[in-house]
Design an enzyme around this catalytic site. Structure first.
Site, PDB file in Angstrom:
ATOM      1  N   LYS A  83       3.134   0.867   6.450  1.00 32.43           N
ATOM      2  CA  LYS A  83       4.548   0.511   6.544  1.00 32.43           C
ATOM      3  C   LYS A  83       4.811  -0.234   7.858  1.00 32.43           C
ATOM      4  O   LYS A  83       4.202   0.048   8.876  1.00 32.43           O
ATOM      5  CB  LYS A  83       5.412   1.773   6.480  1.00 32.43           C
ATOM      6  CG  LYS A  83       5.420   2.451   5.106  1.00 32.43           C
ATOM      7  CD  LYS A  83       6.359   3.642   5.107  1.00 32.43           C
ATOM      8  CE  LYS A  83       6.445   4.274   3.733  1.00 32.43           C
ATOM      9  NZ  LYS A  83       7.371   5.443   3.718  1.00 32.43           N
ATOM     10  N   HIS A 159       0.896  10.481  -5.470  1.00 31.31           N
ATOM     11  CA  HIS A 159       1.221  10.885  -4.097  1.00 31.31           C
ATOM     12  C   HIS A 159       0.695  12.281  -3.769  1.00 31.31           C
ATOM     13  O   HIS A 159       0.494  12.612  -2.598  1.00 31.31           O
ATOM     14  CB  HIS A 159       2.733  10.842  -3.886  1.00 31.31           C
ATOM     15  CG  HIS A 159       3.120  10.701  -2.438  1.00 31.31           C
ATOM     16  ND1 HIS A 159       2.821   9.570  -1.689  1.00 31.31           N
ATOM     17  CD2 HIS A 159       3.763  11.545  -1.584  1.00 31.31           C
ATOM     18  CE1 HIS A 159       3.272   9.728  -0.463  1.00 31.31           C
ATOM     19  NE2 HIS A 159       3.840  10.921  -0.363  1.00 31.31           N
ATOM     20  N   ARG A 162      -2.483  12.386  -1.671  1.00 32.15           N
ATOM     21  CA  ARG A 162      -2.250  12.270  -0.233  1.00 32.15           C
ATOM     22  C   ARG A 162      -1.845  13.618   0.371  1.00 32.15           C
ATOM     23  O   ARG A 162      -2.406  14.053   1.379  1.00 32.15           O
ATOM     24  CB  ARG A 162      -1.153  11.222  -0.007  1.00 32.15           C
ATOM     25  CG  ARG A 162      -0.681  11.044   1.434  1.00 32.15           C
ATOM     26  CD  ARG A 162       0.329   9.913   1.455  1.00 32.15           C
ATOM     27  NE  ARG A 162       1.072   9.794   2.695  1.00 32.15           N
ATOM     28  CZ  ARG A 162       0.674   9.112   3.769  1.00 32.15           C
ATOM     29  NH1 ARG A 162      -0.502   8.512   3.744  1.00 32.15           N
ATOM     30  NH2 ARG A 162       1.421   9.021   4.849  1.00 32.15           N
ATOM     31  N   HIS A 185       1.841   8.309   9.950  1.00 26.69           N
ATOM     32  CA  HIS A 185       3.203   8.750  10.211  1.00 26.69           C
ATOM     33  C   HIS A 185       3.672   8.198  11.560  1.00 26.69           C
ATOM     34  O   HIS A 185       2.949   8.256  12.544  1.00 26.69           O
ATOM     35  CB  HIS A 185       3.290  10.282  10.243  1.00 26.69           C
ATOM     36  CG  HIS A 185       3.190  10.900   8.888  1.00 26.69           C
ATOM     37  ND1 HIS A 185       2.929  12.243   8.688  1.00 26.69           N
ATOM     38  CD2 HIS A 185       3.343  10.372   7.643  1.00 26.69           C
ATOM     39  CE1 HIS A 185       2.901  12.503   7.387  1.00 26.69           C
ATOM     40  NE2 HIS A 185       3.144  11.396   6.740  1.00 26.69           N
ATOM     41  N   TYR A 194       3.208  19.987   6.621  1.00 24.63           N
ATOM     42  CA  TYR A 194       1.976  20.614   6.150  1.00 24.63           C
ATOM     43  C   TYR A 194       1.770  21.986   6.789  1.00 24.63           C
ATOM     44  O   TYR A 194       1.231  22.895   6.159  1.00 24.63           O
ATOM     45  CB  TYR A 194       0.787  19.690   6.407  1.00 24.63           C
ATOM     46  CG  TYR A 194       0.922  18.381   5.678  1.00 24.63           C
ATOM     47  CD1 TYR A 194       0.853  18.330   4.288  1.00 24.63           C
ATOM     48  CD2 TYR A 194       1.192  17.194   6.356  1.00 24.63           C
ATOM     49  CE1 TYR A 194       1.018  17.141   3.610  1.00 24.63           C
ATOM     50  CE2 TYR A 194       1.362  15.999   5.684  1.00 24.63           C
ATOM     51  CZ  TYR A 194       1.283  15.977   4.308  1.00 24.63           C
ATOM     52  OH  TYR A 194       1.476  14.809   3.629  1.00 24.63           O
TER      53      TYR A 194
END
Length: 239
Positions: A83, A159, A162, A185, A194
């Site tokens: 991104k 997803h 991941r 991130h 997580y």
């Protein structure tokens, strides 16, 4: 925010601190479903292997070209275009490299041309594979895997590969800052999900193990507020 008379401010619903994921046992069952002897089966198997090993987003895998895979080195890696046009280098295991070379031999004739690593061919024209196509075959293989593995969730999405990879790494002791960088991130707080998810799983497991007639559940309860001053003094050795 100004409230009119009688109006009550609604509390925001707390975000559920968990992630949809599957176990490594479920992953193994899913990866056993494609038939690598067929073209589609071979492609789909390698796609899922690469998606899990890198922990990359589905869109990031779809944007890969053969030149983004650096395989002939002591420490092979993938160049991920993330991104915000941010680039990160993600290591891959040697078994994934073997799958990559087999895939390249069959689908790209070993060529490193600047074309999509994963593609569909229509009337001889190669086009980038769509995310809908990935969603379809992931769903299909997951449903098939449920027949032999009850750990496979009812709903599996790309997803989740991941999420599952990141969560499994965290549970094996990989530090969160390293996982954050590996996932791409921009904020470490995003990766904390997580840690929360791992705590939630442990809590659920303990809750299930603590049966209804467990002494912890049946222990006598008392309210200190109901005791008179004289009794309280005796309990605390003040009398």
């Amino acid at each position: 925010m100004n409230l009119s008379a009688g109006q009550v401010a609604r509390r925001k619903t707390e975000k559920k601190l968990t992630v949809d994921h599957f176990s490594e046992t479920a992953l193994d069952a899913i990866l056993r479903q494609p038939n690598p002897r067929t073209m589609k089966g071979h492609r789909n198997l390698f796609y899922m292997i690469l998606m899990y090993d890198t922990g990359a987003r589905n869109s990031e895998i779809l944007n890969l070209s053969p030149k983004d895979v650096v395989a002939d080195t002591e420490s092979p890696y993938i160049i991920i275009h993330g991104k915000g046009k941010k680039i990160r280098l993600v290591p891959i295991v040697k078994e994934t490299v073997q799958h990559y070379k087999s895939y390249m031999s069959r689908f790209h004739n070993g060529s490193m041309d600047n074309i999509p690593l994963f593609y569909t061919e229509i009337h001889g024209n190669r086009q980038p594979m769509s995310d809908d196509n990935v969603t379809r075959f992931v769903k299909k293989y997951a449903l098939q895997a449920q027949n032999s593995c009850p750990e496979v969730p009812d709903r599996v999405t790309p997803h989740m590969f991941r999420h599952s990879r990141a969560l499994n790494l965290y549970r094996k002791g990989v530090p969160l800052p390293l996982i954050s960088e590996w996932l791409g991130h921009s904020n470490l707080q995003t990766t904390w999900i997580y840690a929360y998810a791992d705590i939630e799983m442990k809590r659920n497991a303990i809750e299930k193990a603590t049966v209804a007639n467990h002494p912890l559940r049946n222990a006598q309860k008392f309210n200190a507020a109901e005791l008179d001053d004289d009794t309280l003094r005796r309990l605390y050795g003040l009398k």
